[in-house]
Design an enzyme around this catalytic site. Structure first.
Site, short mmCIF file in Angstrom:
data_model
loop_
_atom_site.label_atom_id
_atom_site.label_comp_id
_atom_site.label_asym_id
_atom_site.label_seq_id
_atom_site.Cartn_x
_atom_site.Cartn_y
_atom_site.Cartn_z
N ASN A 7 -51.70 -79.02 42.54
CA ASN A 7 -50.97 -77.96 41.84
C ASN A 7 -50.45 -76.99 42.90
O ASN A 7 -51.21 -76.22 43.47
CB ASN A 7 -51.92 -77.25 40.86
CG ASN A 7 -51.25 -76.11 40.12
OD1 ASN A 7 -50.08 -75.81 40.31
ND2 ASN A 7 -52.01 -75.45 39.27
N LYS A 14 -53.68 -75.78 44.93
CA LYS A 14 -55.01 -76.11 44.41
C LYS A 14 -55.10 -77.62 44.32
O LYS A 14 -54.11 -78.28 43.99
CB LYS A 14 -55.21 -75.53 43.01
CG LYS A 14 -55.42 -74.04 42.96
CD LYS A 14 -55.88 -73.63 41.55
CE LYS A 14 -55.14 -72.40 41.10
NZ LYS A 14 -55.26 -72.14 39.68
N ASP A 147 -46.07 -78.97 32.12
CA ASP A 147 -46.59 -77.92 31.24
C ASP A 147 -45.84 -77.85 29.91
O ASP A 147 -46.37 -77.42 28.90
CB ASP A 147 -46.43 -76.55 31.93
CG ASP A 147 -47.69 -76.14 32.67
OD1 ASP A 147 -48.50 -77.04 32.96
OD2 ASP A 147 -47.85 -74.95 32.97
N HIS A 207 -54.90 -70.01 24.48
CA HIS A 207 -55.08 -70.02 25.93
C HIS A 207 -54.89 -68.58 26.41
O HIS A 207 -53.77 -68.10 26.53
CB HIS A 207 -54.04 -70.96 26.58
CG HIS A 207 -54.15 -71.03 28.08
ND1 HIS A 207 -54.67 -72.14 28.73
CD2 HIS A 207 -53.81 -70.16 29.05
CE1 HIS A 207 -54.64 -71.92 30.04
NE2 HIS A 207 -54.11 -70.72 30.25
N LEU A 208 -56.00 -67.89 26.64
CA LEU A 208 -55.95 -66.46 26.92
C LEU A 208 -56.44 -66.17 28.34
O LEU A 208 -57.63 -66.03 28.59
CB LEU A 208 -56.80 -65.68 25.91
CG LEU A 208 -56.50 -65.96 24.41
CD1 LEU A 208 -57.45 -65.17 23.53
CD2 LEU A 208 -55.05 -65.65 24.07
N GLY A 209 -55.48 -66.13 29.27
CA GLY A 209 -55.79 -65.74 30.64
C GLY A 209 -54.88 -64.58 30.99
O GLY A 209 -54.45 -63.83 30.11
N GLY A 330 -59.49 -67.92 31.08
CA GLY A 330 -60.37 -66.85 31.58
C GLY A 330 -60.93 -65.92 30.54
O GLY A 330 -62.15 -65.79 30.36
N LEU A 331 -60.06 -65.24 29.81
CA LEU A 331 -60.50 -64.27 28.79
C LEU A 331 -61.07 -64.99 27.57
O LEU A 331 -62.10 -64.60 27.03
CB LEU A 331 -59.34 -63.36 28.39
CG LEU A 331 -59.71 -62.20 27.47
CD1 LEU A 331 -60.34 -61.07 28.28
CD2 LEU A 331 -58.49 -61.68 26.74
N GLU A 383 -57.35 -78.64 32.87
CA GLU A 383 -56.02 -79.21 33.04
C GLU A 383 -56.01 -80.30 34.10
O GLU A 383 -55.28 -81.29 33.98
CB GLU A 383 -55.03 -78.08 33.42
CG GLU A 383 -54.81 -77.11 32.26
CD GLU A 383 -54.13 -75.82 32.69
OE1 GLU A 383 -52.91 -75.73 32.53
OE2 GLU A 383 -54.82 -74.90 33.16
#
Length: 397
Positions: A7, A14, A147, A207-209, A330-331, A383
């Site tokens: 990525n 990454k 994506d 999807h909460l980041g 994340g969140l 992912e």
């Protein structure tokens, strides 16, 4: 079979090497500061860190060092590069051309170049990373995983903007949606947890980041999503404004004499919860400030939770009901308080949350009670595994 997942960002990269027999990551790594001073590669194997600090003038040099780290006699996980059966690349934008992952060839590379105008920040580094891998590993098959692909099943009335039709025909201006690989992964895991076929359930994935989007999944397909032509649309986010009256942008240019670049910076980098709170784009900092009585921090959280709750309500209408709601990223995975606030006000759907289960952080769990009419799950997204699975499937053909 071992698959390398890559990525590429503009100055970072990454990667994971995944053994597809066990679907476990043998090595995970991050390369930072590519093309600038202080380049560093950090690789983790069984919790042990291996660090390479040396100049990396470009992504090709970075990928050379990634391969070097993977075969390193002391810190590596493979003895030879030939053990890498294929490489899966995350690509942000596939436009309308790609509704699924694809084996990379010269024709695909040209199509990716054509999509640069749709994702000028993200696609160029993705392309650079693919080209570097193709140069260094010319005989290894490569797969592009988009994506946007999962959302190519949106019906035309959902993706079409009420603008002159020529803007769509000639310039591709329409809703594309993003985070598709994550939404696809967590919706499939939710169906497994419910022991039902994905085609038989209606799921809303959250999807909460720092970037955030929701997706309505019906019969295993994305039928609506909150991001749009770009990842700026939809929910309030860490630094992005999400949906606002578009005339505000004209007001900023005409009345406040801001240039298009200045407006771009405001709506992408200075808005969202950062803009309202004035504290941070990190939700942990904002939650801390709100607890200490900072009213703007509390308002930022209220606005954020409201936009997510509002969108869940809308997607329940789109799906004509909902069987499961999934929180990820994340969140979504780590903030029990945010999950509780978002669901507070959705009791009319028959949602009941188990307060003790909701306190769990970052692990796969059902947080709804047994008598809840809608199942609510926390599912850590993966992912990279999804990219590896697609890569395995496509290269096996």
């Amino acid at each position: 079979m071992k698959i390398l997942v890559v990525n590429c960002g503009s100055s970072s990269l990454k990667y994971q090497l995944i053994d597809m027999t066990s679907e476990e990551a043998l090595a995970k790594g991050l390369v930072e500061r590519i093309g600038i001073e202080g380049s560093i590669l950090t690789q983790k194997v069984n919790g042990e860190k291996y660090i390479i600090e040396e100049p990396m003038k470009d992504h090709k040099k970075a990928i050379e060092l990634v391969l070097q780290a993977l075969v390193d006699k002391e810190h590596g996980v493979i003895s030879d590069m030939s053990e890498i059966a294929a490489v899966g690349h995350r690509v942000v934008h596939g436009g309308e051309k790609y509704a699924s992952s694809v084996l990379i060839n010269d024709e695909v590379m040209k199509a990716l170049e054509d999509c640069v105008k749709l994702a000028p920040l993200h696609n160029p580094p993705n392309i650079i990373g693919i080209n570097a891998c193709r140069e260094l590993m010319p005989k290894t098959p490569m797969v592009a995983v988009f994506d946007t692909a999962f959302h190519q099943t949106l019906p035309d009335y959902a993706y079409m903007y009420p603008l002159p039709y020529e803007l769509y025909e000639q310039n591709g201006i329409r809703k594309y949606g993003f985070h598709g690989t994550s939404h696809r992964y967590v919706s499939s895991v939710a169906s497994e947890m419910m022991e039902k076929d994905l085609k038989d359930i209606k799921v809303i994935t959250c999807h909460l980041g720092n970037g955030a989007s929701l997706c309505a999944v019906k019969e295993g397909k994305s039928v609506e999503t909150s991001m749009g032509f770009t990842p700026l649309a939809g929910l309030a986010m860490g630094t992005r404004c999400g949906d606002i009256d578009p005339a505000i942008l004209l007001f900023m240019e005409r009345e406040l004499k801001m240039s298009p670049d200045e407006v771009d910076t405001v709506i992408n980098k200075k808005s969202g919860v950062l803009g309202i709170s004035g504290v941070s784009s990190d939700f942990r900092d904002i939650e801390g400030a709100a607890e200490e009585g900072n009213k703007r921090a509390k308002l930022a959280l209220d606005v954020y939770h409201y936009t997510v709750r509002q969108t869940i309500g809308a997607y329940t209408a789109v799906l004509n009901g909902v069987d499961a709601i999934v929180f990820t990223a994340g969140l979504g995975e780590n903030s029990a308080a945010s999950r509780e606030e978002i669901l507070n006000g959705l009791e009319y759907l028959g949602i009941k949350i188990d307060a003790e289960k909701n306190k769990q952080r970052g692990k796969q769990i059902e947080i709804s009670t047994e008598d809840s009419k809608v199942k609510v799950f926390v599912i850590p997204t993966d992912e990279e595994l999804m990219i590896a699975r697609d890569t395995k499937e496509i290269t096996a053909k």
